[in-house]
Design a protein around this motif. Structure first.
Motif, short mmCIF file in Angstrom:
data_model
loop_
_atom_site.label_atom_id
_atom_site.label_comp_id
_atom_site.label_asym_id
_atom_site.label_seq_id
_atom_site.Cartn_x
_atom_site.Cartn_y
_atom_site.Cartn_z
N ILE A 54 22.66 44.73 -9.31
CA ILE A 54 23.41 45.87 -9.85
C ILE A 54 23.18 47.31 -9.72
O ILE A 54 23.82 48.21 -9.37
N LYS A 55 21.92 47.30 -10.23
CA LYS A 55 21.11 48.92 -10.20
C LYS A 55 20.94 49.25 -8.74
O LYS A 55 21.16 50.54 -8.52
N ILE A 56 20.55 48.31 -7.79
CA ILE A 56 20.35 48.89 -6.40
C ILE A 56 21.67 49.21 -5.98
O ILE A 56 21.75 50.18 -5.24
N ILE A 57 22.72 48.53 -6.10
CA ILE A 57 24.05 48.62 -5.62
C ILE A 57 24.62 50.24 -6.09
O ILE A 57 24.99 50.90 -5.48
N GLU A 58 24.55 50.14 -7.50
CA GLU A 58 24.89 51.54 -8.15
C GLU A 58 24.09 52.83 -7.55
O GLU A 58 24.44 53.81 -7.22
N LYS A 59 23.00 52.62 -7.49
CA LYS A 59 21.84 53.47 -7.03
C LYS A 59 22.30 53.81 -5.39
O LYS A 59 22.20 55.10 -5.29
N THR A 60 22.45 52.95 -4.71
CA THR A 60 23.14 53.05 -3.46
C THR A 60 24.12 53.97 -3.15
O THR A 60 24.35 55.26 -2.38
N PHE A 61 25.24 53.72 -4.03
CA PHE A 61 26.40 54.53 -4.19
C PHE A 61 26.30 55.90 -4.72
O PHE A 61 27.09 56.70 -4.19
N LYS A 62 25.62 55.98 -5.70
CA LYS A 62 25.32 57.35 -6.22
C LYS A 62 24.58 58.20 -5.34
O LYS A 62 24.72 59.51 -5.36
N LYS A 63 23.82 57.77 -4.42
CA LYS A 63 23.07 58.49 -3.57
C LYS A 63 23.72 58.82 -2.26
O LYS A 63 23.49 59.40 -1.30
N ALA A 64 25.04 58.51 -2.21
CA ALA A 64 26.08 58.48 -0.71
C ALA A 64 26.21 60.25 -0.46
O ALA A 64 26.12 60.87 -1.48
N ARG A 65 25.98 60.41 0.66
CA ARG A 65 26.32 61.77 1.09
C ARG A 65 27.48 61.94 1.86
O ARG A 65 28.04 61.14 2.64
N LYS A 66 28.26 62.91 1.65
CA LYS A 66 29.79 63.30 2.03
C LYS A 66 29.45 63.34 3.71
O LYS A 66 28.68 64.19 3.95
N LEU A 67 30.46 62.65 4.29
CA LEU A 67 30.39 62.72 5.75
C LEU A 67 31.74 63.57 6.20
O LEU A 67 31.40 64.35 7.26
N GLY A 68 32.76 63.62 5.34
CA GLY A 68 34.01 64.32 5.77
C GLY A 68 35.14 63.32 5.96
O GLY A 68 35.23 62.19 5.92
N GLU A 69 36.25 63.86 6.22
CA GLU A 69 37.32 63.01 6.55
C GLU A 69 37.51 62.61 7.76
O GLU A 69 37.25 63.27 9.01
N VAL A 70 37.80 61.45 8.10
CA VAL A 70 38.08 60.88 9.56
C VAL A 70 39.39 60.16 9.42
O VAL A 70 39.54 59.28 8.33
N ILE A 102 38.89 53.82 -2.27
CA ILE A 102 40.20 53.21 -1.79
C ILE A 102 41.51 54.29 -1.91
O ILE A 102 42.22 54.19 -1.16
N LYS A 103 41.16 55.16 -3.18
CA LYS A 103 42.47 56.06 -3.45
C LYS A 103 42.28 57.12 -2.27
O LYS A 103 43.17 57.89 -2.24
N SER A 104 41.07 57.28 -1.64
CA SER A 104 40.93 58.38 -0.58
C SER A 104 40.22 57.89 0.71
O SER A 104 39.17 58.40 0.87
N ARG A 105 40.81 56.77 1.33
CA ARG A 105 40.29 56.16 2.35
C ARG A 105 39.93 56.70 3.61
O ARG A 105 39.23 56.14 4.44
N ASN A 106 40.31 58.23 3.75
CA ASN A 106 39.74 58.90 4.99
C ASN A 106 38.83 59.73 4.52
O ASN A 106 38.19 60.54 5.58
N MET A 107 38.27 59.91 3.29
CA MET A 107 37.10 60.75 3.07
C MET A 107 35.71 59.62 2.94
O MET A 107 35.74 58.81 2.31
N PHE A 108 34.91 59.72 4.07
CA PHE A 108 33.90 58.87 4.25
C PHE A 108 32.33 59.73 3.69
O PHE A 108 32.16 60.82 3.67
N TYR A 109 31.80 58.76 3.20
CA TYR A 109 30.28 58.97 2.55
C TYR A 109 29.46 58.14 3.42
O TYR A 109 29.62 56.74 3.47
N ASN A 110 28.18 58.41 3.75
CA ASN A 110 27.07 57.74 4.23
C ASN A 110 26.14 57.31 3.33
O ASN A 110 25.99 57.85 2.29
N ILE A 111 25.75 55.94 3.05
CA ILE A 111 25.00 55.37 2.52
C ILE A 111 23.72 54.67 2.96
O ILE A 111 23.79 54.41 4.29
N ASN A 112 22.57 54.37 2.48
CA ASN A 112 21.32 53.89 3.00
C ASN A 112 21.56 52.35 2.82
O ASN A 112 21.44 51.87 1.66
#
Length: 127
Positions: A54-70, A102-112
């Motif tokens: 759980i810690k690995i997944i949450e950490k991965t999501f918290k470190k997501a970088r905004k890519l933009g709307e697609v 899911i609420k804004s499915r066109n706003m993308f974020y990159n994760i490791n």
């Protein structure tokens, strides 16, 4: 009297330290494989309860970088439910994955999407 005051201050300070060190983490994370944006594959509900995973997944999501709307029509592989919301997830054989709330499915974020991350999801490279 002085001992009571010191004891009271000690207990209060320990309580404050305990409250400040508490970080909201999920007790479970749910994920499902997807057929399209609205339909989940049957019998693919997975529940993660291991605190380390759980810690690995949450950490991965918290470190997501905004890519933009697609304007995306590519079906996500997974839908993941975390404590702060539900996300679509796209991953492949590279170390870069993509998520969208899911609420804004066109706003993308990159994760490791590390090897550890993929192992938790039991990701298999699509052939």
């Amino acid at each position: 009297m002085k001992i009571k005051t010191i004891l009271f201050l000690f207990i209060c300070s320990m309580w404050l330290v305990a409250c400040n060190s508490y970080k909201e983490t999920s007790k479970t994370i749910e994920f499902r494989e997807m057929m399209n944006f609205e339909e989940e594959k049957p019998n693919t509900l997975h529940i993660i309860t291991d605190a380390g995973d759980i810690k690995i997944i949450e950490k991965t999501f918290k470190k997501a970088r905004k890519l933009g709307e697609v304007d995306n029509t590519i079906v996500p592989q997974y839908k993941i439910k975390l404590s702060d919301g539900e996300y679509y997830l796209w991953i492949d054989s590279t170390n870069i994955g993509t998520i969208a709330n899911i609420k804004s499915r066109n706003m993308f974020y990159n994760i490791n999407s590390s090897k550890e991350f993929k192992e938790i999801l039991n990701y298999q490279v699509q052939k």
